[in-house]
Write an enzyme that holds these catalytic residues in place. Sequence first.
Site, PDB file in Angstrom:
ATOM      1  N   THR A  81      -4.806   4.904  28.842  1.00 21.08           N
ATOM      2  CA  THR A  81      -4.380   5.735  27.721  1.00 21.08           C
ATOM      3  C   THR A  81      -4.942   7.141  27.900  1.00 21.08           C
ATOM      4  OG1 THR A  81      -4.191   5.812  25.305  1.00 21.08           O
ATOM      5  CG2 THR A  81      -6.315   5.137  26.175  1.00 21.08           C
ATOM      6  N   THR A  82      -4.184   8.115  27.432  1.00 20.14           N
ATOM      7  CA  THR A  82      -4.572   9.515  27.619  1.00 20.14           C
ATOM      8  C   THR A  82      -5.856   9.841  26.875  1.00 20.14           C
ATOM      9  OG1 THR A  82      -2.282  10.147  27.962  1.00 20.14           O
ATOM     10  CG2 THR A  82      -3.780  11.898  27.246  1.00 20.14           C
ATOM     11  N   HIS A  86     -20.447   3.984   9.994  1.00 18.73           N
ATOM     12  CA  HIS A  86     -20.709   4.551   8.663  1.00 18.73           C
ATOM     13  C   HIS A  86     -22.137   5.067   8.526  1.00 18.73           C
ATOM     14  CE1 HIS A  86     -16.801   3.625   7.012  1.00 18.73           C
ATOM     15  NE2 HIS A  86     -16.849   2.557   7.784  1.00 18.73           N
ATOM     16  N   SER A 126     -19.263  -0.872   5.133  1.00 17.39           N
ATOM     17  CA  SER A 126     -18.693   0.265   4.418  1.00 17.39           C
ATOM     18  C   SER A 126     -18.085  -0.073   3.070  1.00 17.39           C
ATOM     19  CB  SER A 126     -17.630   0.926   5.282  1.00 17.39           C
ATOM     20  OG  SER A 126     -16.515   0.068   5.401  1.00 17.39           O
ATOM     21  N   LYS A 143     -15.509  10.263  11.227  1.00 15.21           N
ATOM     22  CA  LYS A 143     -15.946  10.197   9.838  1.00 15.21           C
ATOM     23  C   LYS A 143     -16.965  11.313   9.573  1.00 15.21           C
ATOM     24  CE  LYS A 143     -14.079   5.620   9.483  1.00 15.21           C
ATOM     25  NZ  LYS A 143     -14.225   4.171   9.599  1.00 15.21           N
ATOM     26  N   THR A 200      -8.882  -5.831   3.132  1.00 16.19           N
ATOM     27  CA  THR A 200     -10.046  -4.997   3.425  1.00 16.19           C
ATOM     28  C   THR A 200     -11.299  -5.599   2.788  1.00 16.19           C
ATOM     29  OG1 THR A 200      -8.539  -3.109   3.405  1.00 16.19           O
ATOM     30  CG2 THR A 200     -10.879  -2.608   3.389  1.00 16.19           C
ATOM     31  N   ARG A 236       0.815  -1.215   0.000  1.00 11.77           N
ATOM     32  CA  ARG A 236       0.000   0.000   0.000  1.00 11.77           C
ATOM     33  C   ARG A 236       0.844   1.258   0.000  1.00 11.77           C
ATOM     34  NH1 ARG A 236      -5.364  -1.337   3.552  1.00 11.77           N
ATOM     35  NH2 ARG A 236      -5.687  -3.411   2.687  1.00 11.77           N
TER      36      ARG A 236
HETATM   37  C1  LIG Z   1     -13.293   3.262  10.431  1.00 11.50           C
HETATM   38  C2  LIG Z   1     -14.062   2.181  11.157  1.00 11.50           C
HETATM   39  C3  LIG Z   1     -13.926   1.996  12.533  1.00 11.50           C
HETATM   40  C4  LIG Z   1     -12.860   2.708  13.316  1.00 11.50           C
HETATM   41  O1  LIG Z   1     -13.202   4.018  13.548  1.00 11.50           O
HETATM   42  P1  LIG Z   1     -12.015   5.093  13.764  1.00 11.50           P
HETATM   43  O2  LIG Z   1     -12.661   6.182  14.509  1.00 11.50           O
HETATM   44  O3  LIG Z   1     -11.551   5.471  12.398  1.00 11.50           O
HETATM   45  O4  LIG Z   1     -10.949   4.402  14.525  1.00 11.50           O
HETATM   46  C5  LIG Z   1     -14.759   1.108  13.180  1.00 11.50           C
HETATM   47  N1  LIG Z   1     -15.688   0.404  12.502  1.00 11.50           N
HETATM   48  C6  LIG Z   1     -15.819   0.523  11.167  1.00 11.50           C
HETATM   49  C7  LIG Z   1     -16.854  -0.280  10.474  1.00 11.50           C
HETATM   50  C8  LIG Z   1     -15.005   1.398  10.452  1.00 11.50           C
HETATM   51  O5  LIG Z   1     -15.102   1.490   9.130  1.00 11.50           O
END
Ligand SMILES: *Cc1c(COP(=O)(O)O)cnc(C)c1O
Length: 423
Positions: free
Chosen positions: A277-278, A217, A189, A248, A363, A22
């Site tokens: 984690t912070t 999504h 997605s 997103k 993916t 990639r």
């Molecule tokens: C992108 C994605 C995530 C992770 O979300 P992020 O906030 O980007 O870490 C979780 N579930 C699905 C289906 C995704 O496409």
Amino acid sequence: MKQYQQIFQNAVDALHEEKRYRVFADLQRQVGKFPKAIYRDGSDDREITIWCSNDYLGMGQHPDVIATMQKVAGSMGAGAGGTRNISGTNHPLVELEHELADLHAKEAALVFTSGFVSNEAGISTIARLLPDCLILSDALNHASMIEGVRRSGAQKQIFRHNDLAHLEELLAAADIDRAKLIVFESVYSMDGDIAPIEAIADLADKYNAMTYIDEVHAVGMYGERGAGICEREGLMGRIDVIEGTLAKAYGTLGGYITGSSALIDAVRSYAPNFIFTTALPPAIAAAATTSIRHLKKSGVERAAQQNQAATAKRVLAAAGLPVMPSDTHIVPVMVGDPVLCKAASDHLMKKHGIYIQPINYPTVPRGTERLRITPTPFHDDALIEHLSAALVETWKELGLPFEHGQDEEEDAVKPELFPAAGG
Ligand SMILES: *Cc1c(COP(=O)(O)O)cnc(C)c1O
């Protein structure tokens, strides 16, 4: 030691051999110009159009969201200052969690540093707390959910994608009194299809199972207030845990789960990937809240996105391009080969200034490599027209098959653009 480096090099070489190494495009987004961005490929920087962004509604450049982030960074600082466990919670994060609980009509919400972490921590902690839990997981679940299932150590069974009969078969085979957790997504997605949420909730009731849905999504984009597909279908109360992202459609960063107070308190108290984690910086939390509040009230962005996605599907299909059927804003175009998929992507960028990342294994399954197009409210009809022409030229250049044999009648590839636009 030299052989250490060789091992890493071999691992990378293997990806090259499989044609799935990639490369990330080096891009610079510009406020006010989205979906245009500057592409830096070393020598000549040039303006290109992004067609594969998950900033689905352009909220990452919304003036109110940016203003909030700047204002809060100015008044509260850049970082969170530590884990919530050690250093307490910044007030904007408390407000964000209230906003999210309200959005999904749940008692409580818990924010994580990403959607990935929220799935990993949420699923693994819930399933670990349930004694002898059996996890039923959709075959196409996202990597972050698979990681959560794995980390839980619980027994898992995979049901065929959106296959209710298979899910019921697995549920029926388990002891009715055994703890069960069904994990699935609302919008998938890569294909853009939607789960049969109500029927899954019915099965959960019938077989005494809990439900966990990933609405990553869908949040911001579906439902009256942008809470997702469950809201649109009146099902928020039927699902135990609703998970989402702030990165997103909401255009910022972070992830979350919402559910009952007891469940959220338990995950807060037991999940190491939450505790150690912070926390999100206050400026990001506040910006996310601004974005959520805006999309709770405003449906303009949602409507425009649906409109442009429908137009793109119609125009690309009319041009004979193999647009995969999709029930959502996602427009996948099938290539079916990793080398050709990458070649199509490279050609689009080089010749047409169009950026669409090739989607290859893992993916999507091998043999279903595709271009995944995500029209936003900012991809106007002229950009869609440009995209269609560029794809047709690319398909011809690479000898990719058109749908319905339109590749044989070169002159016939003259789609009537925007038939609805004038009427
Ligand atoms: C992108 C994605 C995530 C992770 O979300 P992020 O906030 O980007 O870490 C979780 N579930 C699905 C289906 C995704 O496409």
